[in-house]
Design a protein around this motif. Structure first.
Motif, short mmCIF file in Angstrom:
data_model
loop_
_atom_site.label_atom_id
_atom_site.label_comp_id
_atom_site.label_asym_id
_atom_site.label_seq_id
_atom_site.Cartn_x
_atom_site.Cartn_y
_atom_site.Cartn_z
N HIS A 44 17.63 35.59 -16.46
CA HIS A 44 18.68 35.94 -15.50
C HIS A 44 17.98 36.12 -14.15
O HIS A 44 17.63 35.13 -13.51
N THR A 45 17.73 37.32 -13.71
CA THR A 45 16.90 37.53 -12.53
C THR A 45 15.46 37.69 -12.97
O THR A 45 15.18 38.41 -13.93
N CYS A 46 14.55 37.02 -12.29
CA CYS A 46 13.13 37.15 -12.62
C CYS A 46 12.39 37.84 -11.48
O CYS A 46 12.41 37.37 -10.34
N PHE A 47 11.75 38.95 -11.82
CA PHE A 47 10.94 39.70 -10.87
C PHE A 47 9.47 39.42 -11.18
O PHE A 47 9.06 39.49 -12.34
N LYS A 73 11.90 34.86 -8.52
CA LYS A 73 11.67 33.47 -8.90
C LYS A 73 12.99 32.85 -9.36
O LYS A 73 13.77 33.50 -10.06
N GLY A 74 13.20 31.59 -9.00
CA GLY A 74 14.42 30.90 -9.40
C GLY A 74 14.33 30.30 -10.78
O GLY A 74 13.23 30.08 -11.32
N PRO A 75 15.47 29.98 -11.40
CA PRO A 75 15.47 29.41 -12.77
C PRO A 75 14.83 28.04 -12.86
O PRO A 75 14.40 27.63 -13.94
N ASN A 76 14.75 27.32 -11.74
CA ASN A 76 14.12 26.00 -11.73
C ASN A 76 12.63 26.05 -12.04
O ASN A 76 12.01 25.05 -12.38
N THR A 77 12.02 27.23 -11.88
CA THR A 77 10.57 27.33 -12.03
C THR A 77 10.12 27.31 -13.49
O THR A 77 8.95 27.05 -13.77
N ARG A 140 3.92 38.80 0.73
CA ARG A 140 5.22 38.14 0.69
C ARG A 140 5.02 36.66 0.42
O ARG A 140 5.11 35.84 1.32
N PRO A 141 4.72 36.30 -0.82
CA PRO A 141 4.51 34.88 -1.13
C PRO A 141 5.73 34.05 -0.77
O PRO A 141 6.85 34.42 -1.10
N ASN A 142 5.51 32.94 -0.09
CA ASN A 142 6.68 32.13 0.28
C ASN A 142 7.14 31.27 -0.89
O ASN A 142 6.50 31.21 -1.93
N LEU A 143 8.27 30.61 -0.71
CA LEU A 143 8.90 29.89 -1.80
C LEU A 143 8.03 28.79 -2.37
O LEU A 143 8.04 28.51 -3.56
#
Length: 245
Positions: A44-47, A73-77, A140-143
């Protein structure tokens, strides 16, 4: 109990391991080479935690953080066991991160540290690759560093919380092409699992299948195209992944 989530003949199944191989929920037995391994839960949400091991922070020449450094993190990862992760052609440092992944089991709001374990459904292994060239700020790691497609293998098993006696004392190891390159223990986390659940649930509601990636110990090195990377956590199994161009 250990369960896996698999694709077989066009359908998604849950499975357990038996003497005959993998047994699907419908009772059918299949072999590993007949299936595609999926992440054992649909996140769901990934921290994800940055610098949550003191030795890793020191390895990167950073001070120990005073509060959890968390990004999303997004689900695409996510990809499954035996999957493939692309190394971009312009990257000079792409390293693995063996991490204990905590799966939330029920709605959690303003949970105290003392009650936090009640909200953990189970655990799995994550390998959260970092594309270090793209990093703008460690805090703050970028996308592009942490949200590339298929950059976080997850699995192979979901292991029930009841089956892990002490999740804060598990050995983590990473191997590249069979050679050990990383070893640590969850006992060395700066912010332990109850602290993270208390912290997150204090300002937002956690939901079932939310995932917390708890950080990695020192020992991260560059990986190359063709490398077979295995991340292992005591009691949870081994997660295998291959780097491709």
């Amino acid at each position: 109990m250990k369960t896996a989530r698999l694709a077989y003949q066009g359908h998604v199944h849950y499975a357990k391991i038996t003497d005959k191989g993998l047994e699907l929920e419908n009772g059918k037995s299949v072999q590993e080479d007949e299936v595609v391994w999926l992440p054992p839960v649909e996140p769901h949400t990934c921290f994800a935690l940055g610098l949550n091991y003191k030795d890793h922070a020191s390895e990167l020449s950073f001070d120990t953080p005073e509060e959890p450094l968390i990004f999303l993190k997004g689900p695409n990862t996510f990809t499954g066991h035996l999957g493939f992760t692309k190394r971009p052609a312009d990257v000079t440092n792409m390293h693995y991160e063996c991490e204990l992944a905590v799966i939330i089991g029920k709605k959690a709001e303003n949970v105290s540290r003392e009650d936090a374990w009640e909200y953990v459904a189970g655990y799995t292994i994550a390998n959260d690759y970092a594309f270090r060239d793209y990093l703008e700020n460690y805090y703050r790691p970028n996308l592009r560093v942490k949200n590339r497609d298929d950059s976080t293998p997850l699995g192979p098993w979901f292991v029930s919380a009841d089956d892990i006696d002490d999740p804060m004392n598990l050995t983590l190891r990473t191997y590249i092409n069979g050679e050990i390159v990383q070893e640590g223990s969850t006992k060395d986390m700066i912010f332990d699992i109850p602290t993270l659940i208390e912290y997150l649930s204090g300002f937002m509601t956690l939901q079932p299948n939310d995932v917390i990636l708890t950080g990695t110990p020192k020992g991260t090195v560059d990986t190359k195209v063709g490398d077979e990377v295995v991340t292992e956590i005591e009691g949870l199994g081994k997660l295998k992944n291959t780097i491709i161009a």
